[in-house]
Design an enzyme around this catalytic site. Structure first.
Site, PDB file in Angstrom:
ATOM      1  N   ASP A 111      41.835  25.670  65.267  1.00 23.25           N
ATOM      2  CA  ASP A 111      42.140  27.074  65.526  1.00 23.25           C
ATOM      3  C   ASP A 111      41.606  27.417  66.911  1.00 23.25           C
ATOM      4  O   ASP A 111      40.613  26.851  67.363  1.00 23.25           O
ATOM      5  CB  ASP A 111      41.481  27.980  64.485  1.00 23.25           C
ATOM      6  CG  ASP A 111      42.096  27.823  63.100  1.00 23.25           C
ATOM      7  OD1 ASP A 111      43.315  27.638  63.009  1.00 23.25           O
ATOM      8  OD2 ASP A 111      41.345  27.897  62.109  1.00 23.25           O
ATOM      9  N   ASP A 126      49.540  29.374  62.107  1.00 22.35           N
ATOM     10  CA  ASP A 126      49.152  30.565  61.345  1.00 22.35           C
ATOM     11  C   ASP A 126      50.014  31.768  61.727  1.00 22.35           C
ATOM     12  O   ASP A 126      50.433  32.538  60.868  1.00 22.35           O
ATOM     13  CB  ASP A 126      47.679  30.906  61.596  1.00 22.35           C
ATOM     14  CG  ASP A 126      46.728  29.816  61.138  1.00 22.35           C
ATOM     15  OD1 ASP A 126      47.077  29.076  60.200  1.00 22.35           O
ATOM     16  OD2 ASP A 126      45.644  29.703  61.739  1.00 22.35           O
TER      17      ASP A 126
END
Length: 155
Positions: A111, A126
């Site tokens: 991330d 995401d």
């Protein structure tokens, strides 16, 4: 065709962006951006959303594989139709596959996108999943009203 194109594009962009982050940023390194995207911050998540259930990345990889299989099954059955639903489903599959690849290959999900509203740390997969849900729901609503209109015109 929109389904496959959007799924492939998301997987490609997601994996390329994560590769760049893994090879050019140290873990926890921050690159300030400003605006809607506040910063890039390299984070390796071995759990799921909001860093819940750390250490279960491969289990969530299996969940993603089941999810992808279900979307493909319903698409095969003809339950997913229309441009908006197909793009939404493609984003869902591409996002799930992008994170699944990380979970199986690396044991974590990379991330790096931090928005200025402080809503957590995300990656392109995401974002595609969130956008895919919105488009899929919009497609369902459009299909519902379209079929209602057809029934009204041709009883």
């Amino acid at each position: 065709m929109l389904f496959y194109f959007s799924a492939f594009l998301i997987i490609l962009l997601d994996q390329l962006s994560k590769w760049w982050v893994r090879h050019h940023m140290a873990i926890s390194e921050v690159i300030p951006i400003g605006g809607l995207i506040h910063e890039f911050r390299h984070y390796e998540n071995s759990g799921m959303a909001f860093s819940l259930f750390q250490g279960y990345a491969r289990l969530f990889g299996v969940v993603a594989l089941i999810f992808i299989s279900l979307v493909l099954y319903y698409r095969y059955k003809g339950e997913i139709h229309g441009r908006v639903m197909n793009v939404g489903a493609g984003l869902l599959v591409g996002g799930a596959a992008g994170n699944m690849i990380d979970r199986f290959w690396h044991g974590t999900v990379t991330d790096f996108i931090v928005f200025s509203d402080g809503g957590g740390i995300l990656n392109l997969a995401d974002i595609a999943l969130n956008l895919g849900v919105l488009l899929f729901i919009a497609g369902m609503i459009l299909n519902h009203y379209s079929s209602r209109e057809k029934k009204r015109k041709y009883p």
